[in-house]
Design a protein around this motif. Structure first.
Motif, PDB file in Angstrom:
ATOM      1  N   VAL A 180       0.824  -1.207   0.000  1.00  9.27           N
ATOM      2  CA  VAL A 180       0.000   0.000   0.000  1.00  9.27           C
ATOM      3  C   VAL A 180       0.863   1.264   0.000  1.00  9.27           C
ATOM      4  CG1 VAL A 180      -1.620   1.360   1.389  1.00  9.27           C
ATOM      5  CG2 VAL A 180      -1.991  -1.091   1.080  1.00  9.27           C
ATOM      6  N   LYS A 181       1.972   1.228   0.721  1.00  9.65           N
ATOM      7  CA  LYS A 181       2.809   2.423   0.852  1.00  9.65           C
ATOM      8  C   LYS A 181       3.773   2.616  -0.316  1.00  9.65           C
ATOM      9  CE  LYS A 181       2.560   2.481   5.886  1.00  9.65           C
ATOM     10  NZ  LYS A 181       3.283   2.488   7.169  1.00  9.65           N
ATOM     11  N   ASN A 182       3.827   1.632  -1.199  1.00 12.33           N
ATOM     12  CA  ASN A 182       4.701   1.739  -2.375  1.00 12.33           C
ATOM     13  C   ASN A 182       3.896   1.417  -3.632  1.00 12.33           C
ATOM     14  OD1 ASN A 182       7.660   2.015  -1.185  1.00 12.33           O
ATOM     15  ND2 ASN A 182       6.592   0.496   0.055  1.00 12.33           N
ATOM     16  N   PRO A 183       2.908   2.251  -3.963  1.00 10.76           N
ATOM     17  CA  PRO A 183       2.039   1.966  -5.117  1.00 10.76           C
ATOM     18  C   PRO A 183       2.828   1.903  -6.419  1.00 10.76           C
ATOM     19  CG  PRO A 183       1.773   4.240  -4.373  1.00 10.76           C
ATOM     20  CD  PRO A 183       2.593   3.546  -3.333  1.00 10.76           C
ATOM     21  N   GLY A 184       2.514   0.884  -7.200  1.00 10.89           N
ATOM     22  CA  GLY A 184       3.153   0.736  -8.496  1.00 10.89           C
ATOM     23  C   GLY A 184       4.528   0.103  -8.464  1.00 10.89           C
ATOM     24  N   MET A 185       5.066  -0.159  -7.284  1.00  6.75           N
ATOM     25  CA  MET A 185       6.421  -0.709  -7.201  1.00  6.75           C
ATOM     26  C   MET A 185       6.446  -2.214  -7.465  1.00  6.75           C
ATOM     27  SD  MET A 185       9.215  -0.508  -4.106  1.00  6.75           S
ATOM     28  CE  MET A 185       9.681   1.169  -4.533  1.00  6.75           C
ATOM     29  N   PHE A 186       5.378  -2.912  -7.056  1.00  4.60           N
ATOM     30  CA  PHE A 186       5.373  -4.370  -7.153  1.00  4.60           C
ATOM     31  C   PHE A 186       4.339  -4.829  -8.179  1.00  4.60           C
ATOM     32  CE2 PHE A 186       6.359  -3.181  -2.729  1.00  4.60           C
ATOM     33  CZ  PHE A 186       7.651  -3.681  -2.641  1.00  4.60           C
ATOM     34  N   SER A 187       4.748  -5.738  -9.047  1.00  4.78           N
ATOM     35  CA  SER A 187       3.827  -6.298 -10.030  1.00  4.78           C
ATOM     36  C   SER A 187       2.800  -7.178  -9.325  1.00  4.78           C
ATOM     37  CB  SER A 187       4.597  -7.133 -11.053  1.00  4.78           C
ATOM     38  OG  SER A 187       5.184  -8.267 -10.424  1.00  4.78           O
ATOM     39  N   GLU A 188       1.764  -7.571 -10.051  1.00  4.98           N
ATOM     40  CA  GLU A 188       0.738  -8.430  -9.462  1.00  4.98           C
ATOM     41  C   GLU A 188       1.332  -9.757  -8.997  1.00  4.98           C
ATOM     42  OE1 GLU A 188      -2.647  -9.006 -11.906  1.00  4.98           O
ATOM     43  OE2 GLU A 188      -3.173  -6.875 -12.016  1.00  4.98           O
ATOM     44  N   GLN A 189       2.274 -10.284  -9.777  1.00  5.54           N
ATOM     45  CA  GLN A 189       2.906 -11.549  -9.401  1.00  5.54           C
ATOM     46  C   GLN A 189       3.690 -11.406  -8.099  1.00  5.54           C
ATOM     47  OE1 GLN A 189       3.028 -10.154 -12.395  1.00  5.54           O
ATOM     48  NE2 GLN A 189       2.007 -11.628 -13.756  1.00  5.54           N
ATOM     49  N   LYS A 190       4.405 -10.294  -7.965  1.00  7.03           N
ATOM     50  CA  LYS A 190       5.169 -10.070  -6.736  1.00  7.03           C
ATOM     51  C   LYS A 190       4.241  -9.875  -5.542  1.00  7.03           C
ATOM     52  CE  LYS A 190       9.399  -8.184  -8.772  1.00  7.03           C
ATOM     53  NZ  LYS A 190      10.291  -6.998  -8.874  1.00  7.03           N
ATOM     54  N   GLN A 191       3.147  -9.178  -5.771  1.00  9.79           N
ATOM     55  CA  GLN A 191       2.193  -8.985  -4.680  1.00  9.79           C
ATOM     56  C   GLN A 191       1.602 -10.318  -4.229  1.00  9.79           C
ATOM     57  OE1 GLN A 191      -0.737  -5.856  -5.234  1.00  9.79           O
ATOM     58  NE2 GLN A 191       0.673  -4.680  -6.510  1.00  9.79           N
ATOM     59  N   MET A 192       1.298 -11.180  -5.187  1.00 12.69           N
ATOM     60  CA  MET A 192       0.773 -12.505  -4.843  1.00 12.69           C
ATOM     61  C   MET A 192       1.788 -13.288  -4.013  1.00 12.69           C
ATOM     62  SD  MET A 192      -1.129 -13.625  -8.398  1.00 12.69           S
ATOM     63  CE  MET A 192      -1.423 -15.286  -7.770  1.00 12.69           C
ATOM     64  N   ALA A 193       3.053 -13.174  -4.384  1.00 13.06           N
ATOM     65  CA  ALA A 193       4.096 -13.869  -3.630  1.00 13.06           C
ATOM     66  C   ALA A 193       4.251 -13.278  -2.236  1.00 13.06           C
ATOM     67  CB  ALA A 193       5.422 -13.791  -4.385  1.00 13.06           C
ATOM     68  N   MET A 194       4.160 -11.958  -2.142  1.00 12.45           N
ATOM     69  CA  MET A 194       4.325 -11.293  -0.846  1.00 12.45           C
ATOM     70  C   MET A 194       3.220 -11.671   0.125  1.00 12.45           C
ATOM     71  SD  MET A 194       5.589  -7.558  -2.248  1.00 12.45           S
ATOM     72  CE  MET A 194       5.790  -6.762  -0.639  1.00 12.45           C
ATOM     73  N   TYR A 195       2.013 -11.877  -0.397  1.00  9.99           N
ATOM     74  CA  TYR A 195       0.908 -12.342   0.445  1.00  9.99           C
ATOM     75  C   TYR A 195       0.943 -13.859   0.620  1.00  9.99           C
ATOM     76  CZ  TYR A 195      -1.545  -7.813   0.225  1.00  9.99           C
ATOM     77  OH  TYR A 195      -1.901  -6.490   0.363  1.00  9.99           O
ATOM     78  N   GLY A 196       1.331 -14.557  -0.440  1.00 13.43           N
ATOM     79  CA  GLY A 196       1.253 -16.018  -0.435  1.00 13.43           C
ATOM     80  C   GLY A 196       2.263 -16.698   0.460  1.00 13.43           C
ATOM     81  N   VAL A 197       3.486 -16.190   0.488  1.00 16.38           N
ATOM     82  CA  VAL A 197       4.523 -16.824   1.311  1.00 16.38           C
ATOM     83  C   VAL A 197       4.123 -16.864   2.787  1.00 16.38           C
ATOM     84  CG1 VAL A 197       6.897 -16.606   2.141  1.00 16.38           C
ATOM     85  CG2 VAL A 197       6.408 -16.374  -0.297  1.00 16.38           C
ATOM     86  N   PRO A 198       3.664 -15.760   3.376  1.00 14.43           N
ATOM     87  CA  PRO A 198       3.239 -15.834   4.785  1.00 14.43           C
ATOM     88  C   PRO A 198       2.083 -16.806   5.008  1.00 14.43           C
ATOM     89  CG  PRO A 198       3.500 -13.551   4.096  1.00 14.43           C
ATOM     90  CD  PRO A 198       3.592 -14.382   2.862  1.00 14.43           C
ATOM     91  N   ALA A 199       1.214 -16.922   3.997  1.00 16.29           N
ATOM     92  CA  ALA A 199       0.043 -17.793   4.146  1.00 16.29           C
ATOM     93  C   ALA A 199       0.423 -19.271   4.184  1.00 16.29           C
ATOM     94  CB  ALA A 199      -0.942 -17.537   3.008  1.00 16.29           C
ATOM     95  N   LEU A 200       1.592 -19.621   3.655  1.00 12.21           N
ATOM     96  CA  LEU A 200       1.996 -21.027   3.608  1.00 12.21           C
ATOM     97  C   LEU A 200       2.127 -21.621   5.007  1.00 12.21           C
ATOM     98  CD1 LEU A 200       4.694 -20.989   0.763  1.00 12.21           C
ATOM     99  CD2 LEU A 200       2.372 -21.937   0.660  1.00 12.21           C
ATOM    100  N   LEU A 201       2.827 -20.921   5.885  1.00 12.73           N
ATOM    101  CA  LEU A 201       3.022 -21.436   7.244  1.00 12.73           C
ATOM    102  C   LEU A 201       1.707 -21.440   8.012  1.00 12.73           C
ATOM    103  CD1 LEU A 201       4.845 -22.486   9.474  1.00 12.73           C
ATOM    104  CD2 LEU A 201       5.444 -20.117  10.042  1.00 12.73           C
ATOM    105  N   PHE A 202       0.920 -20.388   7.842  1.00  8.96           N
ATOM    106  CA  PHE A 202      -0.380 -20.326   8.506  1.00  8.96           C
ATOM    107  C   PHE A 202      -1.237 -21.516   8.074  1.00  8.96           C
ATOM    108  CE2 PHE A 202      -4.543 -18.987   9.726  1.00  8.96           C
ATOM    109  CZ  PHE A 202      -4.382 -18.052  10.746  1.00  8.96           C
ATOM    110  N   GLY A 203      -1.268 -21.772   6.766  1.00  7.19           N
ATOM    111  CA  GLY A 203      -2.048 -22.890   6.251  1.00  7.19           C
ATOM    112  C   GLY A 203      -1.522 -24.229   6.721  1.00  7.19           C
TER     113      GLY A 203
END
Length: 226
Positions: A180-203
Motif C-alpha cells: 500500500v505504501k509503495n504503489p506501483g512498485m510491485f507487479s501483481e505476481q510479486k504482490q501474490m508472492a508477498m501475500y502467499g509466502v506468509p500464508a503457507l506457514l499459517f495454512g
C-alpha cells in the motif's frame, strides 16, 4: 572554484549525503498509521519477546549443563501427556555426554538475536521501506524450523504453538503495508508472492492441527502406529 562545485543532480546529492542514523533504523512511529502496521507491530513485538524469553530459558540451563531441566521447560505438553517421560529424562541428569549442551546454547543465542530482530521490524514496516518484507522474512523462516521440529510432534504447549500463526499474521500484514505504501512498485505476481509466502506457514499450521484433531496424536506418533 570548479573543483569545489557541489553536485546538482539528485542522484549525486544522495551519494554525497552524510549517512544518517535513520537510514539504519527509521525513527518514526512503531505502530504506524495503517491498521496493518499496528497488527504487524503487535505480532512481531510479541513474537520477539517470546523468543528472547526462550533464549533465557535455554541458555540459563544449557550454560550450566542442566539439560534435563531445560527440556522439561521446553517440552511442557510432552511431559504433561507422557508422565513416564519424566523418569527417562531424570535418569540422564548428570549423565549427558560431554559438550552435549554446546549446540543447544548456540541455538538459544540464535533465538535471542532473532527475537530482537523481530522487535525492530515494525520500524521499517511503519516507515514503508520496500525491503521491510525481506526483514520480516527472517523470523518467519525461523518459525518454519520450530514448526517442523516441535509443533509437528506437539511437544510444546498452546502459547508456543500459537507463535506460528502470530508471525504469519504479522508477515501478511507487513506485506499489505509495504504494498500500500509503495504503489506501483510491485507487479501483481510479486504482490501474490508477498501475500502467499506468509500464508503457507499459517495454512500448514491449520492442516496440522486439523489432522491432530481428526486422527489424534502427533504426526510422529501416527507414523509409528502406521
Amino acid at each position: 572554484d570548479a573543483g569545489c562545485e557541489r553536485p546538482t543532480n539528485a542522484r549525486a546529492r544522495v551519494r554525497t549525503a552524510p549517512l544518517r542514523y535513520e537510514i539504519l533504523l527509521p525513527m518514526g512511529s512503531y505502530f504506524g498509521t495503517l491498521w496493518s502496521d499496528k497488527v504487524a507491530a503487535v505480532c512481531f513485538l510479541e513474537w520477539g519477546i517470546i523468543h528472547v524469553a526462550a533464549m533465557a530459558l535455554i541458555c540459563s540451563n544449557s550454560f550450566r549443563g542442566k539439560l534435563t531441566q531445560m527440556y522439561k521447560g521446553l517440552y511442557e505438553k510432552y511431559f504433561t501427556d507422557h508422565k513416564d517421560a519424566h523418569g527417562e529424562y531424570d535418569a540422564l541428569e548428570g549423565k549427558w555426554p560431554k559438550h552435549a549442551e554446546c549446540v543447544l546454547s548456540q541455538h538459544g543465542l540464535n533465538l535471542g538475536w532473532i527475537g530482537v530482530w523481530s522487535m525492530v521490524v515494525p520500524f521499517y514496516v511503519a516507515s514503508g521501506e520496500p525491503y521491510a518484507w525481506m526483514m520480516a522474512l527472517v523470523p518467519y523462516m525461523a518459525d518454519w524450523g520450530y514448526w517442523i521440529c516441535l509443533d509437528l510432534k506437539e511437544l510444546v504447549n498452546a502459547p508456543a504453538q500459537a507463535q506460528t500463526y502470530i508471525v504469519s499474521t504479522g508477515f501478511m500484514c507487513a506485506a499489505h503495508s509495504i504494498i500500500v505504501k509503495n504503489p506501483g512498485m510491485f507487479s501483481e505476481q510479486k504482490q501474490m508472492a508477498m501475500y502467499g509466502v506468509p500464508a503457507l506457514l499459517f495454512g500448514a499450521g491449520i492442516v496440522q492441527k486439523a489432522a491432530s484433531f481428526l486422527f489424534g496424536g502427533s504426526s510422529s506418533e501416527r507414523t509409528k502406529v502406521d
